[in-house]
Write a protein that holds these residues in place. Sequence first.
Motif, mmCIF file in Angstrom:
data_model
loop_
_atom_site.group_PDB
_atom_site.id
_atom_site.type_symbol
_atom_site.label_atom_id
_atom_site.label_comp_id
_atom_site.label_asym_id
_atom_site.label_seq_id
_atom_site.Cartn_x
_atom_site.Cartn_y
_atom_site.Cartn_z
ATOM 1 N N VAL A 484 0.847 -1.190 0.000
ATOM 2 C CA VAL A 484 0.000 0.000 0.000
ATOM 3 C C VAL A 484 0.882 1.240 0.000
ATOM 4 O O VAL A 484 1.823 1.350 0.803
ATOM 5 C CB VAL A 484 -0.938 0.033 1.233
ATOM 6 N N LEU A 485 0.590 2.183 -0.904
ATOM 7 C CA LEU A 485 1.219 3.498 -0.917
ATOM 8 C C LEU A 485 0.139 4.519 -0.612
ATOM 9 O O LEU A 485 -0.952 4.465 -1.186
ATOM 10 C CB LEU A 485 1.860 3.805 -2.272
ATOM 11 N N CYS A 486 0.455 5.460 0.275
ATOM 12 C CA CYS A 486 -0.553 6.435 0.683
ATOM 13 C C CYS A 486 0.057 7.823 0.743
ATOM 14 O O CYS A 486 1.047 8.047 1.440
ATOM 15 C CB CYS A 486 -1.146 6.051 2.037
ATOM 16 N N VAL A 487 -0.541 8.768 0.019
ATOM 17 C CA VAL A 487 -0.175 10.168 0.121
ATOM 18 C C VAL A 487 -1.035 10.780 1.220
ATOM 19 O O VAL A 487 -2.264 10.720 1.159
ATOM 20 C CB VAL A 487 -0.407 10.902 -1.208
ATOM 21 N N THR A 488 -0.402 11.351 2.251
ATOM 22 C CA THR A 488 -1.171 11.849 3.391
ATOM 23 C C THR A 488 -0.530 13.093 3.973
ATOM 24 O O THR A 488 0.678 13.318 3.844
ATOM 25 C CB THR A 488 -1.294 10.770 4.482
ATOM 26 N N HIS A 489 -1.372 13.904 4.648
ATOM 27 C CA HIS A 489 -0.859 15.066 5.382
ATOM 28 C C HIS A 489 -1.162 14.925 6.868
ATOM 29 O O HIS A 489 -0.930 15.855 7.641
ATOM 30 C CB HIS A 489 -1.490 16.360 4.841
#
Length: 580
Positions: A484-489
């Motif tokens: 899983v790859l996740c772009v998050t802030h």
Amino acid sequence: MLTHLKLRDLVIVDEAELEFGPGLTALTGETGAGKSIVVDALLLIAGGRGAGDIVRQGAERAEVAAGFSSLSAGAMRWLEEQSIEHEGELVLRRVLGADGRSRAYVNGQLVPLQSLRELADLLIEVHGQQEHQHLVKRSAQRELLDARLAPASIAAVADLYGRYRTCRVEFESLRAAADNRDSRLELLRYQLAELQSEVTTPADIDALFAEQKRIAGRGRLAQAASGALNAVYDEESASAHDLLAKASGALRAAVEMDPKLRPAAQLLSEAAILVREAADSLRRYLDALDVDPARQEEIERKAAALEALARKHRQNVAELPAQLARTEEEIRSLEGAEQSLAQCERALAALERDYREAARRLSEARGSAALALGAEISALMQSLGMAGGRFAVSVAPAEEEFSAHGGDSIEFMVSANPGQPLKSLAKVASGGELSRISLAVQVAAAADTDALCRVFDEVDTGIGGAVAEIVGRQLRSLGTHAQVLCVTHLAQVAAQAHAQFRVTKLTDGKVTRTAVKPLTREERVDEIARMSGGINISDQARAHAREMLAAAGSAAPSRSAGSSNSSEVSKKKRAPGSRR
């Protein structure tokens, strides 16, 4: 599983190379730093559209290359069908020119863009913008539901449908033939009578036309044979026989004086005998040239009849025996067509009954699985900041009752907020809601699918606090089944990751650059603290970050987050589709 990603001259990227491992990987950074560039690159690898303006200013072309290992069974089958060599590893490469042209490669082999999309569907699932969603595809929704069923029930329907379709084609062909059977038989029997009355064997036909040719040239043949007979025998003064007799007689007496003349005398004697035999043969030939007029008329009639039949069937005369055999075979086939049609109709009816029963059992199993899946995903939605949201799987009769997948139309339905009616998942307007719903679906279905790499973008839009932590936990749970790859802030999400990349914007006032860097343990502490507390990181913020990482079980990552080097990239304009 995605193992590495290399970017070159892609909008804001000069050059970057990242390495990935299993589990959950978070991509973090300040707003506007370009975190979504990795997602955009993977969309290009997945066959997404790319125009010339995505090429970095001043460069001739942009390149994206992605490496994969531990391939799924579906990907292996695809590679075998396309005859692409591999050793359990793949490199997908996309090259986009500044002129707008695009090329795609799989293990160095040039492939059409559609082929790249087909393969990428077996390797990557990108959950971000709706047009790139895998889950909005009805086929993907059916596959996710069917993954919860016994494979034998699905295979039985597909097998029966294949046999039914084959039998149906045969039945329609026989029925179409039967509709014209009587008129066709009448025509064929008439043609057969014509052919049988005139057509014999190929050898007889050859002999007939040879005789016709001989009769037609009888005058010239008689003239030639008579001239030859006169020359060798019948000429009174100087026939070949007379001259040979004189020569033989002249040598007969001389042989007694010189035996050396005996061979020549013997040859002349033999020649005289051969001339007499030739003369006898010519007389017999001339006698045979006298043909009965009735015979000549019959030969001419038969030749004309054969030529007329050949023109009628648009064939050469020599092919008429084969046409006769084909006509006889077609008559036999049509005479037995009624029985064959009845047998085929019975077989088709039996297959139809078996298919309907298998499809009915499959529909029942899907109905039960749909209820369980809907309840499970609805429960997950409550914890993902969508309180009151509902999820359901519609299993309705399809427009086409007969198909390899059964007679059901499968559609995911969702209501993101209380009081709203269920709508098709494909019509959910909010990208953040769609991403979180997709996350819930993926978590629920993770154990049933073999997707290698799932990419989530904007899954944490509009949430925070405890909900953000739950989203992070769900992503981490999903990472135990797939990469899983996740772009998050959100710090709560990033803390749950097994590995973390930081995207940093650097500028000298003239050119803005971005660095992509894998984080060590201490660097992760600082990054989580920054995400939680802002630019000025306090000791208290660092302590809280360490607690978050420890609680997630990722304070000491068991593997390298992976990058061959940190990358600085020029940023002169935003990448297409970038949202940060």
